[in-house]
Motif scaffolding. Structure first.
Motif, PDB file in Angstrom:
ATOM      1  N   LYS A 143       0.833  -1.193   0.000  1.00 39.89           N
ATOM      2  CA  LYS A 143       0.000   0.000   0.000  1.00 39.89           C
ATOM      3  C   LYS A 143       0.876   1.254   0.000  1.00 39.89           C
ATOM      4  O   LYS A 143       1.993   1.227   0.528  1.00 39.89           O
ATOM      5  CB  LYS A 143      -0.919  -0.017   1.218  1.00 39.89           C
ATOM      6  CG  LYS A 143      -1.875  -1.206   1.224  1.00 39.89           C
ATOM      7  CD  LYS A 143      -2.765  -1.217   2.449  1.00 39.89           C
ATOM      8  CE  LYS A 143      -3.656  -2.475   2.424  1.00 39.89           C
ATOM      9  NZ  LYS A 143      -4.334  -2.695   3.703  1.00 39.89           N
ATOM     10  N   PRO A 144       0.378   2.347  -0.578  1.00 44.53           N
ATOM     11  CA  PRO A 144       1.150   3.586  -0.624  1.00 44.53           C
ATOM     12  C   PRO A 144       1.744   3.963   0.734  1.00 44.53           C
ATOM     13  O   PRO A 144       2.921   4.346   0.817  1.00 44.53           O
ATOM     14  CB  PRO A 144       0.120   4.614  -1.100  1.00 44.53           C
ATOM     15  CG  PRO A 144      -0.802   3.834  -1.977  1.00 44.53           C
ATOM     16  CD  PRO A 144      -0.900   2.491  -1.323  1.00 44.53           C
ATOM     17  N   GLU A 145       0.966   3.814   1.797  1.00 45.87           N
ATOM     18  CA  GLU A 145       1.484   4.203   3.117  1.00 45.87           C
ATOM     19  C   GLU A 145       2.632   3.290   3.528  1.00 45.87           C
ATOM     20  O   GLU A 145       3.608   3.737   4.140  1.00 45.87           O
ATOM     21  CB  GLU A 145       0.403   4.093   4.198  1.00 45.87           C
ATOM     22  CG  GLU A 145      -0.887   4.820   3.871  1.00 45.87           C
ATOM     23  CD  GLU A 145      -1.769   4.008   2.956  1.00 45.87           C
ATOM     24  OE1 GLU A 145      -2.034   2.840   3.257  1.00 45.87           O
ATOM     25  OE2 GLU A 145      -2.162   4.550   1.890  1.00 45.87           O
ATOM     26  N   GLN A 146       2.498   1.992   3.206  1.00 49.65           N
ATOM     27  CA  GLN A 146       3.577   1.050   3.540  1.00 49.65           C
ATOM     28  C   GLN A 146       4.866   1.444   2.833  1.00 49.65           C
ATOM     29  O   GLN A 146       5.933   1.476   3.424  1.00 49.65           O
ATOM     30  CB  GLN A 146       3.190  -0.374   3.126  1.00 49.65           C
ATOM     31  CG  GLN A 146       2.122  -1.008   4.013  1.00 49.65           C
ATOM     32  CD  GLN A 146       1.794  -2.420   3.548  1.00 49.65           C
ATOM     33  OE1 GLN A 146       1.443  -2.624   2.388  1.00 49.65           O
ATOM     34  NE2 GLN A 146       1.914  -3.387   4.438  1.00 49.65           N
ATOM     35  N   VAL A 147       4.763   1.741   1.534  1.00 53.86           N
ATOM     36  CA  VAL A 147       5.948   2.137   0.782  1.00 53.86           C
ATOM     37  C   VAL A 147       6.564   3.375   1.419  1.00 53.86           C
ATOM     38  O   VAL A 147       7.779   3.451   1.655  1.00 53.86           O
ATOM     39  CB  VAL A 147       5.609   2.418  -0.699  1.00 53.86           C
ATOM     40  CG1 VAL A 147       6.819   2.969  -1.437  1.00 53.86           C
ATOM     41  CG2 VAL A 147       5.112   1.150  -1.372  1.00 53.86           C
ATOM     42  N   ALA A 148       5.721   4.361   1.754  1.00 55.07           N
ATOM     43  CA  ALA A 148       6.227   5.595   2.338  1.00 55.07           C
ATOM     44  C   ALA A 148       6.968   5.315   3.639  1.00 55.07           C
ATOM     45  O   ALA A 148       8.056   5.867   3.891  1.00 55.07           O
ATOM     46  CB  ALA A 148       5.079   6.578   2.563  1.00 55.07           C
ATOM     47  N   ALA A 149       6.398   4.444   4.464  1.00 54.79           N
ATOM     48  CA  ALA A 149       7.023   4.140   5.740  1.00 54.79           C
ATOM     49  C   ALA A 149       8.371   3.449   5.573  1.00 54.79           C
ATOM     50  O   ALA A 149       9.365   3.802   6.206  1.00 54.79           O
ATOM     51  CB  ALA A 149       6.076   3.271   6.578  1.00 54.79           C
TER      52      ALA A 149
END
Lengths: 249, 249, 249, 249, 249, 249, 249, 249
Positions: free
Chosen positions: G60-66
């Protein structure tokens, strides 16, 4: 035709309430498979531990909800696989105790939460393989097996796998879930002497051909003792592992 | 590096015969995998019950004989798979106790004839599938499992299979060997709640594509609990079934 | 070219009204296929019983409606396969008697409702296979065959199939519709001595390869007497079964 | 389990000679399939007309001879498919009436030479396809069907096919045997309204992929009413055509 | 039925020697395709220039010799493809003028040695592709085309190809024969604006899959104007190129 | 490097203005491909008759419009293949003379409307194959060939094809477009002695495998003289046919 | 387990603070992989030059960002492959220095912009192949290699490729990116003696089978020295080329 | 055309012995590729280190011997791949210094025995993969690379591989040779940061499909930096590794 009914009839003959000829006719009329039916049903319950299963694809949300409700009246645990939120809402509306495992895409009604002493180890390679790993894990848990998750231990960082050796050794049977080239199954097979069920996933692209690469890889694994299920078939792996796990109880 | 050697060194340090620095160097020099080696070897023996295995294709008869002889000095049971008579004669020349299982194409030295209490049922479809069924059966027996053979019960004469239901039910784990369309695995899967290992064989022609048809068929079996090995891989099925069988002892 | 015309010409030669050279030229000029054309058209009507058929994919709704209307003027029953609701509405607008079989995806105008004495049995495995089974059943019915539906009798619960043995025996020809591994065709083939048309469906996932698994399975069925049509080709099975069924009238 | 035995038991209960509990146990012990066994066997004979069949590949010549002799004691016609001369000699040695159909590779004992009134037309494309066409033709004849051979009428010389239109029309069911691109099945399907069984052969090279090209071609035939059997499966086509042919008798 | 015969009959009617009714009967009796036959045969001769062709595989040496002899009585040039020395000897025994092209595996009787003005360029990649290139070249020559061979100009030494640019430009149509990855067709297609017929060969190993790699490569060639024939089909390429070449005469 | 420059240099050497060593260096430095570049460009125009071509997939509408405009300044006819309406609007905005062939998915600027005397016959099987047939036809027309469309003459109604025999005979080269099983190419190949370019289409379902079935069918066509292009490659067939057609002018 | 700890223990034995038996137990308890873990991590950084990599699909986008943020704290350059704008916005929100390479679909944080002296040449065939070429080029640049782009030099216009010969010769290692038939790799392989990494792309249609055609083509390239990566795997080619390029520094 | 000749001509112009016009004509007459030829040949020698290579399949023993002898006159090292003993004897007869590497199937004439400082590590999985590993190793050695063999370190006994970690780390580039499921490439890729060339072998059976399984596995390896050559292409891997190895000298 269940055993009780048969017994009733035989008793009736003994009691003179039914003539042998009448009984013979009754028996002949009965489709002989009915006996088989009952047996199989009984077996069926044993087979999937203590749960009935619904496969969602090709069924409408209302159909799933109706079957789910019917089964909930007959058995303690019920599960629906390859489900989505829309289906879950329909089931939830009729069975407020039902819960939804998002990653595993499983709707479940779990009244019997007992677990086996022996554990099934579910090992997965990459983050993307995790939803299939969860399908296997949740399936095994609903059926009554204790499960130990060992995720994100792909071959590209092989040390992560080795650092989990003790945990892996503590399991009775292993499920190895991997996409891409599926080498994880071979490596795990080279490390332990457990029954191993390999699950190829459709994770990958290009010459992966939607899981064909890890499927062939796992079928050809040079480490012996590995058996394989269909691409993305976490559910099947969970059922098979649970059956094997039960042998050690 | 084995544990004894390590112990000797540690004792030598304690005795002042070896300085910690010297020991560190010795330990650093040692490929750390040596420890792993010993471990894996130990596992390996466990894994295959009590036998060492040689895979013959690509090896010359003399090579097989030499390896066979070497292994015979280390372990009780030794087996060579996919062997032919020419290889057997070479082995027989150096190990007069070796025997040859013609159909299974296995050369074996069986000193430990103990068997498990639980049985592996080996079910095969047609006459032509029997050699792979025998490879599975003989493998499992050499490893120490009791085996029950249920042969020639193909789907075309489905009553023959059903008449063996009680025998099948008495087994702990099942191996189903079938070529052609491989439907036998599905049918057995619909009858019992055991762990089932399906072995597709290359028996067939045309659109069978040398076992691809039963392989795909078995991977897609709608009866759950079925896992699959490579085409004609009777040996792998025998090993996996034996491991599962051991869980119930 | 019809026989009468030929006779006229030959008479004209005899009467000296036409020189042999002129006649030769006329004969050479005539497209000889015209005769064939008429014949084939006639055959065509016989072939599909008493219905004309439109295959919808690749045609616009208005085109289907126009062809449908045209055929409705020439023959008693008309059907359009692989149709959707949008197409149906267009047809319904010009032919208010047209009806739509939702599952079978067939639009039909059925003026002739006569049915054969012999029955075609349509057997299907899972719920998801039912839409193809319905395509076969509705097709056969529109063509004029009596059809007996035996649904949801998959191999995983083999007793359900056996309990329908008498019904199956009462049919003249059978259509077996199954996806997944397609084992149902083999099992039915092992039970009865009827002509059997197997229809693989694209129901399944992973190593099913959109129907390839049951297609290969059915082509390799060890029970003899089974023939196969294309994946999801319920229509073709319905036509073939109807032709076979007619032989027994 | 037969009906007489069941009657005896029920009478014994009525007579007080057997308690209901004892009877229940007896009934539970009986493999219920025994009844099925007899039934299926009976069906089996019907199914293949009046012949028993042995599939030779994977069996030794002596085994074939022994089975052949055994079956010859039970039924009037016996046949062995995919046989070679070596096997034939072994059979001939024990059954001097056996004959060998070289092209069809069939050994047969034909005591019942009766034939159906209706004919099966066997149409083949090239010279090389003829051996499979003969397998189909001889099979159908041994089973009791009258057969009409229409050979060497490939699409490259389409006039030869058309010149046989009347003969083709006189048949009740057609078998079309073709390798290369298999277009013959489509063309025949465009000409007549009979049930058509298409047999792809492995004749061809390169992108023919041992019969895959005509197999796919036949499965996709745009002419409806065509069903397909496995590559080179002349036997299967013969059995299926015979069953269909019987419906018209 | 040939035109002369038809003319004779029509004249006979005109002469009163044949009644129209009798003629009609005669005509009706004649399979109408006979006319077609003649036509097609006539076309056939045109089509393959001035030669009749026999495809050897699946025919016995004597059969080939007999057909060869028969055709030699009807036409000037005769050829048999995919022939070997054994077949050649049989043909030579009956037709002492027959010659054998070893690499091309063609037996030929060449009485008409006239050649077209325009040339077909046959370009081949490696030494191993040469036998297919020769099959194409010899075929085209027997049919009557002038052929220019440009061999051993594979892509790995691309300068060799470029040094032949002028020769290539002098041809009217090109046949490009290549195995391995088949890139030669694309490169030639990028150099000239001629009709190009690409022939993939089965030369290669591993992921070449017996010619599948160059076949797919050639079908996907980004240079337009390239058409493709079956793997190793030098004969087909020769015929097609000859037909194209004739257009320019 | 052009000839003039080379001449200048050689003259300079003769004049003593350039030493041989300097000239050698200059010659070595020159990319020899420059000469090739010019040549190929020239060839390129010849190759596609009188049109430049843009392949749209993977290009943005604005990109196509820009390239289109640029080419319109260099050549008389320009065409863009696999285009859609959105792209067309962009092109139309900059070139108001551009037109869009909806079925063929071709945008074209046609200033040179001259046509060849000889005709290309474009034959298509079903309605759904027509868009690819149109791609071939429109391509050939833009390049300058006269085209004769013979549509909807599939094998299932083979008389329709035969009734067009005279029209087909009047063409110089044929393009046969067919999906499903692609048998039309074989049948046309059996009727005429023209160069035939077969175009398999992706029309079909199930075991059609998106055009694989007709592709294999056409590659294996037993009628010789047929060559094949990629699935759905109407454009390639149009270019190849045009080049062949030009040979007869 | 690190060396310091081991040293401490050995010293403790020497000091009599630890008995050899206790030390042995401690050593046995330690997961030996810990040492491996550290090593591999270190290697890992070396391996990918100076960057950590995130593969986006399935996250998920948030996972990648993290993950991106976490890695940004540990290493100088970070990159995320197969990213889209949505993911980029999430990353950008937490790391304002991150940039997005649209065609390459790569999000990158590039703090270390040093480049190698030697260059990697990235050669691509058509416009549509460019996004994969960019994935390779950007990857190599982020890892620290100098890259030279040579785009749009497909085989259909082979002069464009040849005109870049000098530029190609100036590179140390080459990446050749091509779809359709992938012949570009063979042609480049015939021109230079550099290590060449071929990247097949999924650009094409029909018998291209989503990149299978260029993949097979490249694997069979007759020019030696070519190695191949997965279809569309620009990233893998970039990493491999960078590693090879580093050898020359 | 070689540089000396060109120089001679230019000098002749300068000397007035040749007019510029005459020289221009001479130059124009010369196939311009001749220059290219020389260049490529020169490159070619560089490319394969210091050896010329002959690929034997499809060539007769005498042909190989003749080419071998010719090349021996032009270069120091000559090698013939995929050779057998029969071919070797022919070569030996004309070049008594030639030697034969039995496992590698290579005939070689090695006059220049110099080796690189950097080493190529050749890692192989099973005994049966060794002949391909040897083909790679011997090829690299004949070209001039130092080679380090690390054999029989398959994934099933993963400790054996790990015990060779230091040796592997000492190599500059790695060749990994594996059949079965090919997981070894992934595991090596997870351990080191070297350029890795993976060679799938055809060792295996059933669903291995003659090397397809390891080929797909290696192409999908999740460890980056791995490139792949054709199945069994030890020679190609040897050449590519040698070129990479040279970069580090």
């Amino acid at each position: 035709m269940d055993k009780d009914l048969l017994e009733t009839w035989l008793n009736a003959i003994a009691a003179g309430e039914l003539t042998p000829a009448e009984a013979l006719e009754k028996l002949a009329d009965l489709p002989y498979q009915d006996l088989g039916f009952a047996k199989v049903d009984f077996h069926r319950k044993l087979r999937t531990g203590n749960a009935e299963v619904i496969y969602c694809p090709g069924k409408k949300p209302e159909q799933v909800a109706a079957i789910f409700q019917a089964l909930a009246g007959q058995t303690r645990n019920v599960m629906a696989t390859r489900a989505n939120l829309r289906i879950y809402r329909k089931v939830k509306a009729v069975l407020s105790d039902a819960c939804y495992f998002d990653q595993a895409r499983i709707i479940a009604l779990i009244r019997d939460q007992s677990r086996t002493a022996g554990k099934i180890g579910v090992i997965s390679a990459g983050t993307a393989d995790q939803r299939i790993a969860e399908e296997a894990a949740i399936t095994a848990e609903i059926l009554g097996s204790a499960v130990c998750r060992i995720y994100d231990v792909g071959v590209a960082g092989i040390h992560r796998l080795f650092s989990q050796k003790a945990v892996i050794d503590s399991c009775r049977v292993l499920i190895v879930v991997a996409g891409m080239e599926g080498a994880l199954a071979s490596v795990v097979g080279g490390l332990v002497d457990k029954p191993i069920i390999a699950v190829p996933t459709s994770v990958g692209y290009g010459a992966n051909f939607k899981g064909l690469a890890p499927l062939l890889s796992m079928l050809n694994a040079c480490a012996s003792g590995i058996t394989v299920v269909n691409i993305d078939n976490g559910f099947g792996a969970g059922v098979a592992a649970h059956r094997i796990n039960l042998l050690g109880e």
